[in-house]
Design a protein around this motif. Sequence first.
Motif, short mmCIF file in Angstrom:
data_model
loop_
_atom_site.label_atom_id
_atom_site.label_comp_id
_atom_site.label_asym_id
_atom_site.label_seq_id
_atom_site.Cartn_x
_atom_site.Cartn_y
_atom_site.Cartn_z
N PRO A 179 53.79 -59.74 -84.62
CA PRO A 179 53.16 -60.02 -83.33
C PRO A 179 51.84 -60.77 -83.52
O PRO A 179 51.16 -60.60 -84.53
CB PRO A 179 52.91 -58.62 -82.73
CG PRO A 179 53.64 -57.66 -83.61
CD PRO A 179 53.79 -58.31 -84.94
N ILE A 180 51.48 -61.57 -82.53
CA ILE A 180 50.19 -62.26 -82.55
C ILE A 180 49.44 -61.84 -81.29
O ILE A 180 50.02 -61.73 -80.22
CB ILE A 180 50.37 -63.79 -82.63
CG1 ILE A 180 49.01 -64.49 -82.72
CG2 ILE A 180 51.22 -64.34 -81.49
CD1 ILE A 180 49.12 -65.95 -83.11
N HIS A 181 48.15 -61.57 -81.47
CA HIS A 181 47.36 -60.96 -80.39
C HIS A 181 46.24 -61.87 -79.92
O HIS A 181 45.70 -62.68 -80.69
CB HIS A 181 46.75 -59.63 -80.88
CG HIS A 181 47.75 -58.61 -81.29
ND1 HIS A 181 48.29 -58.57 -82.56
CD2 HIS A 181 48.34 -57.61 -80.59
CE1 HIS A 181 49.15 -57.58 -82.63
NE2 HIS A 181 49.21 -56.98 -81.46
N ASP A 182 45.88 -61.72 -78.66
CA ASP A 182 44.68 -62.36 -78.14
C ASP A 182 43.48 -61.81 -78.93
O ASP A 182 43.30 -60.60 -79.03
CB ASP A 182 44.51 -62.04 -76.66
CG ASP A 182 43.28 -62.69 -76.07
OD1 ASP A 182 42.17 -62.16 -76.32
OD2 ASP A 182 43.40 -63.68 -75.35
N PRO A 183 42.67 -62.68 -79.54
CA PRO A 183 41.59 -62.19 -80.40
C PRO A 183 40.49 -61.45 -79.67
O PRO A 183 39.68 -60.77 -80.30
CB PRO A 183 41.07 -63.47 -81.06
CG PRO A 183 41.44 -64.56 -80.11
CD PRO A 183 42.73 -64.14 -79.49
N PHE A 184 40.43 -61.56 -78.35
CA PHE A 184 39.39 -60.87 -77.60
C PHE A 184 39.91 -59.56 -77.00
O PHE A 184 39.29 -58.52 -77.14
CB PHE A 184 38.85 -61.77 -76.50
CG PHE A 184 38.12 -62.97 -77.02
CD1 PHE A 184 36.91 -62.83 -77.65
CD2 PHE A 184 38.66 -64.24 -76.89
CE1 PHE A 184 36.23 -63.93 -78.14
CE2 PHE A 184 38.00 -65.35 -77.38
CZ PHE A 184 36.78 -65.19 -78.01
N SER A 185 41.05 -59.61 -76.33
CA SER A 185 41.56 -58.40 -75.67
C SER A 185 42.42 -57.53 -76.56
O SER A 185 42.60 -56.35 -76.30
CB SER A 185 42.40 -58.81 -74.44
OG SER A 185 43.61 -59.44 -74.84
#
Length: 439
Positions: A179-185
């Motif tokens: 998975p790849i995530h939003d770096p802020f949220s």
Amino acid sequence: MHPQSGEIAGLDQAAAASAHTLIDAHGSLGASAELRSAVAGLRSVVRDSWLRSLQLLGSPANARARDLDQFEPLAAARERSPLQRVLPVLDRLLVEPARDTGLIVAITNEQGRLLWVRGDSATLRRAERMDFVEGADWSEAAVGTSAPGTALASGRGVQIAGAEHFAPAVQLLSCTAVPIHDPFSGIAVGAIDLTGDERAVGPHSLALMRAAVAAAEAEMRLAVLLSHHSSQLGVHPGAPAKADTVATGRISTLGVHRARLTTVDGAPFELSGRHAEILTLLAARPSGLTSGELALRVYGESAKEVTLRAEIARLRPMLAERGLDLVPRPYRVAQGIASDAVDVLDLLEAGDVAAAVESYRGELLPASEAPGIRELRAEISATLRDQVLSSAEPATLLRYLELPEVAQDAQAFRTALRVLPPHAPARSRLVAKVEALES
């Protein structure tokens, strides 16, 4: 992750084939004891996914990719995805090396829809016959167990080989996805998948994918900062924006004696030791620190707030020149400040040990004696060591052993010897190291 190749992988394939046979023979087993018996031999990540898939689809015969264009055109889904910003990074790290190797790379959105599928042309044609194509839904709700859908459902990197796929039509392929995530949220915005033959689930594939995802997430962070340059630079989603925000900062503190502050408005700037300590501590506490809290972390028990205020008075104009506002009550950088140290802790909290090791350049401000820095330094080092040794992933362990602070850690070298294959080239060097440490 997928277990070792060879005999163990063969047993996994036999268990998956047996599960398919039992389910085919009995039809939909619901939540019965027969169902759990049928999937009992599967690896835990696969077993959990099969149970979800059976609940969603009833039978592998019902597993098929869906064309979602009627709900949202592919072009619109791509435009909406933040992953369009990191396509050049993923092309460079994954797609280009995959060409002419029998491997393809797929990028999904947060729901498991394939937005981009690129790589080896022959494998692309094979995948097309299985509906592994751009625009198709490869969530667990559509196709059951597969690397991209299961990575999103489980929230972690997975490897699915051959018969472990829920859908019979897909069992000629193997895949690894992260998975790849939003770096802020921290919210998952998609998954990156590597598909092909057995090489797609090789022992180093998961580490490769995690490193690529970490690089893509760093690029996403930078893209957001640049796109919000005029008024919202560095503000996390949902946070109030300041009209006079013109920059945000990032401090590099790992493995260096003099930290450097970088903003998108200027070249990296080398900080004094005390200023580096203050900004590092503020980066670790985005909500801010009171004058007393910050003084204690910088100066210790003998701290005097007047001394801190004098240092703040010198630091504030330097930050202001670079578009950063150091505000009081509590002390914080109004635009937000990121740090490589916090990035490593975030990766460890998310369970991405390989990416954390890749991002860790050495001890936090090793020359600093500030109590707060010593405490944070110890937290990062201890957490990293614990998770690396617990995961016992060979490639990650070998990368970790290159760090200077690990040079005298006999347990770490023994752990690497325990998990490395018998004929691994690194074994002789590790044996000599352990003997030297224990002599």
